[in-house]
Design a protein around this motif. Structure first.
Motif, PDB file in Angstrom:
ATOM      1  N   ARG B  45       0.877  -1.339   0.197  1.00 17.54           N
ATOM      2  CA  ARG B  45       0.364  -0.061   0.106  1.00 17.54           C
ATOM      3  C   ARG B  45       0.830   1.083   0.093  1.00 17.54           C
ATOM      4  O   ARG B  45       0.725   2.940  -0.084  1.00 17.54           O
ATOM      5  N   THR B  48       2.260   1.864  -3.753  1.00 19.27           N
ATOM      6  CA  THR B  48       1.384   2.111  -4.751  1.00 19.27           C
ATOM      7  C   THR B  48       0.619   3.777  -4.269  1.00 19.27           C
ATOM      8  O   THR B  48      -0.262   3.555  -4.725  1.00 19.27           O
ATOM      9  N   TYR B  50      -1.139   4.278  -1.524  1.00 23.64           N
ATOM     10  CA  TYR B  50      -2.714   4.517  -0.631  1.00 23.64           C
ATOM     11  C   TYR B  50      -2.604   5.038   0.740  1.00 23.64           C
ATOM     12  O   TYR B  50      -2.864   5.782   1.303  1.00 23.64           O
ATOM     13  N   TYR B  78      -2.545  -2.040 -10.183  1.00 26.47           N
ATOM     14  CA  TYR B  78      -2.569  -2.602  -8.643  1.00 26.47           C
ATOM     15  C   TYR B  78      -3.939  -3.262  -8.312  1.00 26.47           C
ATOM     16  O   TYR B  78      -5.167  -2.519  -8.600  1.00 26.47           O
ATOM     17  N   PRO B  80      -5.268  -4.665  -5.356  1.00 27.31           N
ATOM     18  CA  PRO B  80      -6.084  -4.848  -4.255  1.00 27.31           C
ATOM     19  C   PRO B  80      -6.368  -6.663  -3.334  1.00 27.31           C
ATOM     20  O   PRO B  80      -7.045  -6.496  -4.271  1.00 27.31           O
ATOM     21  N   PRO B  84     -11.770  -4.762  -5.011  1.00 34.06           N
ATOM     22  CA  PRO B  84     -13.137  -4.091  -4.859  1.00 34.06           C
ATOM     23  C   PRO B  84     -13.200  -3.582  -6.660  1.00 34.06           C
ATOM     24  O   PRO B  84     -12.498  -3.171  -7.023  1.00 34.06           O
ATOM     25  N   LEU B  85     -14.559  -4.009  -6.649  1.00 37.12           N
ATOM     26  CA  LEU B  85     -15.007  -3.520  -7.439  1.00 37.12           C
ATOM     27  C   LEU B  85     -16.696  -2.637  -7.370  1.00 37.12           C
ATOM     28  O   LEU B  85     -17.394  -2.873  -6.638  1.00 37.12           O
ATOM     29  N   TYR B  86     -17.082  -2.132  -8.870  1.00 40.59           N
ATOM     30  CA  TYR B  86     -18.079  -1.860  -7.958  1.00 40.59           C
ATOM     31  C   TYR B  86     -19.356  -2.879  -8.212  1.00 40.59           C
ATOM     32  O   TYR B  86     -19.222  -3.016  -9.697  1.00 40.59           O
ATOM     33  N   PRO B  87     -20.357  -3.840  -7.412  1.00 38.38           N
ATOM     34  CA  PRO B  87     -21.245  -4.561  -8.361  1.00 38.38           C
ATOM     35  C   PRO B  87     -22.526  -4.360  -9.209  1.00 38.38           C
ATOM     36  O   PRO B  87     -22.513  -5.435  -9.907  1.00 38.38           O
ATOM     37  N   GLU B  88     -22.592  -2.288  -9.326  1.00 39.42           N
ATOM     38  CA  GLU B  88     -23.155  -2.349 -10.156  1.00 39.42           C
ATOM     39  C   GLU B  88     -23.243  -2.169 -11.519  1.00 39.42           C
ATOM     40  O   GLU B  88     -24.518  -2.426 -12.267  1.00 39.42           O
ATOM     41  N   GLU B  93     -18.277  -1.971 -18.801  1.00 36.29           N
ATOM     42  CA  GLU B  93     -18.175  -0.789 -18.116  1.00 36.29           C
ATOM     43  C   GLU B  93     -16.923   0.075 -17.323  1.00 36.29           C
ATOM     44  O   GLU B  93     -16.849   1.071 -17.485  1.00 36.29           O
ATOM     45  N   PHE B  94     -17.308  -1.424 -16.147  1.00 32.05           N
ATOM     46  CA  PHE B  94     -15.782  -0.948 -15.397  1.00 32.05           C
ATOM     47  C   PHE B  94     -14.481  -0.823 -15.886  1.00 32.05           C
ATOM     48  O   PHE B  94     -13.684   0.205 -15.332  1.00 32.05           O
ATOM     49  N   PHE B  97     -14.288   2.476 -17.421  1.00 31.50           N
ATOM     50  CA  PHE B  97     -13.995   3.755 -16.222  1.00 31.50           C
ATOM     51  C   PHE B  97     -12.787   3.615 -15.434  1.00 31.50           C
ATOM     52  O   PHE B  97     -12.076   4.697 -15.571  1.00 31.50           O
ATOM     53  N   ARG B  98     -12.302   2.190 -15.691  1.00 27.69           N
ATOM     54  CA  ARG B  98     -10.968   2.358 -14.831  1.00 27.69           C
ATOM     55  C   ARG B  98      -9.635   3.328 -16.236  1.00 27.69           C
ATOM     56  O   ARG B  98      -8.361   3.986 -15.530  1.00 27.69           O
ATOM     57  N   LEU B 101      -9.964   6.642 -16.143  1.00 27.11           N
ATOM     58  CA  LEU B 101      -9.055   7.775 -14.716  1.00 27.11           C
ATOM     59  C   LEU B 101      -7.867   7.361 -15.230  1.00 27.11           C
ATOM     60  O   LEU B 101      -7.136   8.744 -14.885  1.00 27.11           O
TER      61      LEU B 101
END
Lengths: 239, 321
Positions: B45, B48, B50, B78, B80, B84-88, B93-94, B97-98, B101
């Motif tokens: 961490r 990266t 964090y 990275y 983690p 962690p991912l966005y469940p919806e 799409e995810f 999004f990445r 960013l």
């Protein structure tokens, strides 16, 4: 800027995927319509002034319901780790979240446009105060959402975030509504308190007045809470 | 590619990372191995960006993780620990999004997503909603998002945690395939997994680096503790007497077994005593039931270090308080 908009867009889409959004949308529309029809009839002015002044009170509970998930959800899911290790500043994360929620808030105001059409059908409304009133509502919404963003940076528990947001908003609305009447308040302090009161700041907008000091009040309030949210997020790294 | 110098991290009164220094050259796969709570995740961490370190410094591709944080983060893919991912969101799409960013253009994103989908076996599930995916598939999405912007350094925190053996194999193959293209730092608390993929293993316990070397090097370090186990149909006392008298024998441990005994013989240096022991048994007319070379595995080495950590922890805690 691009990345901020990316976060805002994702936030807005995910808001529309959550059931809370539709509950808020439903209650808000129903509430607004009720407030409108209470004073709708012959001999009443063809304006949205009273409706909008009521909407401000409705927003005390509805805006925190939109903002309670903003950062709290990221903390709970652990996705905040992914965001904070991407090449983004903490300010971009916070502003993106707030902007996304703002996008949703603006759609919330659509029922007011429908009511304007109703007014148009039955009489001849004055559009100036309606437009300035909507602008005022957006500024109030932005301020409340900034408070919500700040509160959601405090806890990963959405209920705590919700209650905290309601509490802080109440300080600026309910408490400042009753406090000036207290006997120990001197006239000087009363003036200051009156200036901090959200509803009195909004009053001019619903009358159709645009006053620079009111803009400064809402924009600086929003900026202050967003700034505190960024600082809170930064401090998470050091804990 | 990765440089870590005297890294220290305190969590309140606890020292999670205690003066760690290491370097990883380009293209190497390094396995970060240690029991739970050893400071692996904390170190990753810090790398990266964090968490900031309490002391010392770390840099990725020449960018300091504290002062040039954004630059350093650009070089890193990275995954983690808890994926962690966005469940919806949908997988595709995810990944978009990445990519956004990471400031990738639409054309770059489309190309990169096709590539990682192929690489990580996501072709079939590109349109699925992340919340409905199995743990193994979620993990693949996690690795895919880390690979998306073709980072110089790939940091994977426990990439195989919670997967079934087949999935573990698939992830391991994927990592081996990526060898050479990226510098990879992966952590695990399961040794065989690291042994098979990593060029180099860093064993970390109690916030300190306990061992550093290729799996083969570590194994030779361990091999010195090799012993011979022999089970005979004979009197324990006689066996002890006969074996102790032999050359190159350091110690003999005899346990009585049903109708015989089992002896564990520790040789001097790296002597192979199997034939000598067999000969002795033969001359004494003892029947041999079993004989094997008991080479200590990396596993034992690892367990030993872990045990050390457990002993060390209470005293450290009392020191700190």
């Amino acid at each position: 800027m691009n990345q901020t908009l990316t976060i805002a867009r994702r936030e807005l889409t995910s808001l529309f995927f959550s059931p809370i959004a539709y509950v808020v949308l439903g209650i808000f529309s129903a509430g607004t319509a009720m407030l409108f029809f209470l004073q709708f009839g012959p001999n009443n002015p063809a304006s949205l002034k009273t409706t909008m002044e009521g909407v401000i009170w409705l927003m005390i509970f509805l805006v925190p319901a939109i903002s309670m998930r903003l950062l709290s959800e990221e903390f709970r899911n652990g996705t905040i780790e992914m965001l904070m290790t991407s090449p983004l500043t903490d300010t971009q994360i916070v502003c993106g979240k707030w902007l996304g929620a703002m996008g949703f808030f603006v759609t919330l105001l659509l029922p007011l446009l429908v009511l304007t059409v109703v007014l148009e059908c039955f009489s001849d409304p004055d559009y100036g105060p309606i437009v300035t009133g909507l602008l005022g509502l957006i500024l109030v919404g932005g301020f409340y959402l900034a408070i919500g963003t700040f509160a959601s940076a405090l806890s990963e528990n959405q209920i705590i975030t919700f209650l905290l947001t309601v509490f802080i908003i109440c300080l600026f609305t309910l408490v400042l509504f009753f406090l000036p009447a207290a006997s120990f308040i001197t006239p000087g302090i009363r003036k200051t308190l009156f200036y901090l009161h959200v509803n009195s700041q909004f009053a001019d907008f619903s009358k159709g007045l645009l006053d620079l000091t009111k803009f400064i009040y809402f924009i600086s309030g929003t900026a202050l809470f967003l700034f505190m949210a960024v600082k809170l997020l930064e401090s998470k790294r050091w804990r | 590619m990765i440089q870590v110098k005297n890294l220290v991290k305190w969590y309140g009164p606890n020292r999670a990372v205690d003066d760690i220094s290491f370097e990883v050259p380009q293209g190497q796969i390094v396995g970060f191995l240690g029991p739970n709570g050893a400071g692996k995740s904390t170190t990753l961490r810090i790398l990266t960006g964090y968490l900031p370190p309490t002391g010392g410094s770390a840099s990725i591709a020449g960018c300091d993780v504290l002062t040039q944080s954004i630059e350093a983060r650009r070089q890193i893919g990275y995954l983690p620990e808890s994926t962690p991912l966005y469940p919806e969101m949908r997988v595709e799409e995810f990944l978009h999004f990445r990519g956004k960013l990471m400031n990738m253009t639409r054309a770059d994103r489309n190309k990169a997503i096709d590539y990682v989908a192929d690489r990580c076996g996501l072709v079939q599930i590109r349109r699925r909603i992340i919340g409905q995916l199995s743990k193994g598939n979620r993990q693949r999405v996690g690795i895919a998002q880390a690979l998306l912007h073709d980072p110089k350094v790939l940091i994977l925190d426990e990439p195989t945690a919670g997967l079934d053996p087949v999935q573990i194999g698939a992830v391991r193959n994927l990592i081996t395939e990526l060898k050479g293209k990226h510098t990879i730092l992966l952590s695990s608390h399961i040794l065989p997994e690291i042994e098979k993929t990593a060029d180099r293993v860093l064993i970390i316990a109690g916030g300190k680096i306990k061992a550093d070397g290729s799996p083969a090097e570590l194994r030779t370090q361990v091999a010195q503790g090799a012993r011979i186990l022999i089970e005979l149909k004979a009197e324990p006392a006689a066996v002890r007497k006969a074996f102790t008298g032999l050359d190159h024998v350091v110690s003999v441990e005899v346990q009585a077994r049903e109708g015989g005994c089992r002896a564990i013989v520790s040789p001097q240096d790296d002597c192979d005593l199997r034939e000598t022991l067999g000969q002795t048994a033969l001359t004494n007319g003892w029947l041999i039931r079993e004989m094997r070379n008991e080479t200590a595995s990396l596993e034992q080495f690892f367990i030993q270090i872990t045990a050390d950590q457990e002993h060390a922890t209470p005293s450290e805690a009392s020191l700190a308080s």
